[in-house]
Scaffold this motif. Structure first.
Motif, mmCIF file in Angstrom:
data_model
loop_
_atom_site.group_PDB
_atom_site.id
_atom_site.type_symbol
_atom_site.label_atom_id
_atom_site.label_comp_id
_atom_site.label_asym_id
_atom_site.label_seq_id
_atom_site.Cartn_x
_atom_site.Cartn_y
_atom_site.Cartn_z
ATOM 1 N N VAL A 111 0.814 -1.212 0.000
ATOM 2 C CA VAL A 111 0.000 0.000 0.000
ATOM 3 C C VAL A 111 0.853 1.269 0.000
ATOM 4 O O VAL A 111 0.425 2.299 -0.525
ATOM 5 C CB VAL A 111 -1.012 0.005 1.157
ATOM 6 N N HIS A 112 2.053 1.222 0.518
ATOM 7 C CA HIS A 112 2.917 2.409 0.511
ATOM 8 C C HIS A 112 3.280 2.837 -0.907
ATOM 9 O O HIS A 112 3.725 3.942 -1.136
ATOM 10 C CB HIS A 112 4.193 2.151 1.320
ATOM 11 N N ARG A 113 3.058 1.975 -1.857
ATOM 12 C CA ARG A 113 3.397 2.283 -3.246
ATOM 13 C C ARG A 113 2.259 2.943 -4.019
ATOM 14 O O ARG A 113 2.399 3.236 -5.190
ATOM 15 C CB ARG A 113 3.817 1.012 -3.977
ATOM 16 N N VAL A 114 1.119 3.170 -3.364
ATOM 17 C CA VAL A 114 -0.018 3.799 -4.030
ATOM 18 C C VAL A 114 0.144 5.316 -3.922
ATOM 19 O O VAL A 114 -0.002 5.879 -2.843
ATOM 20 C CB VAL A 114 -1.360 3.356 -3.418
ATOM 21 N N PRO A 115 0.466 5.964 -5.046
ATOM 22 C CA PRO A 115 0.662 7.408 -4.980
ATOM 23 C C PRO A 115 -0.639 8.142 -4.684
ATOM 24 O O PRO A 115 -1.701 7.757 -5.150
ATOM 25 C CB PRO A 115 1.185 7.774 -6.376
ATOM 26 N N ASN A 116 -0.545 9.150 -3.864
ATOM 27 C CA ASN A 116 -1.687 10.001 -3.527
ATOM 28 C C ASN A 116 -2.852 9.237 -2.899
ATOM 29 O O ASN A 116 -4.010 9.597 -3.087
ATOM 30 C CB ASN A 116 -2.171 10.767 -4.760
ATOM 31 N N ALA A 117 -2.566 8.183 -2.166
ATOM 32 C CA ALA A 117 -3.627 7.371 -1.572
ATOM 33 C C ALA A 117 -4.526 8.200 -0.660
ATOM 34 O O ALA A 117 -5.747 8.058 -0.684
ATOM 35 C CB ALA A 117 -3.033 6.189 -0.808
ATOM 36 N N GLY A 118 -3.938 9.078 0.135
ATOM 37 C CA GLY A 118 -4.735 9.911 1.038
ATOM 38 C C GLY A 118 -5.669 10.835 0.288
ATOM 39 O O GLY A 118 -6.838 10.976 0.646
#
Length: 51
Positions: free
Chosen positions: A29-36
């Motif tokens: 999940v840390h690799r999902v850009p702009n997750a927030g």
């Protein structure tokens, strides 16, 4: 990239051979850009359509 393109975590975990989707999240999940920002936009969209 699959998560970023809308693949749900259960499907992704299954495809990767992970028995636990939580493991998949912890690993990738840390690799999902702009997750927030994506989460905020999705929640805003949900609330706007439910009001």
């Amino acid at each position: 990239m699959a998560l970023d393109h809308g693949v749900d975590i259960y499907t992704l975990a299954d495809r990767l051979g992970h028995s636990d989707p939580a493991f998949t999240l912890r690993k990738y999940v840390h690799r999902v850009p702009n997750a927030g920002a994506k989460l905020r936009a999705a929640l805003r969209n949900i609330y706007e359509h439910s009001a």
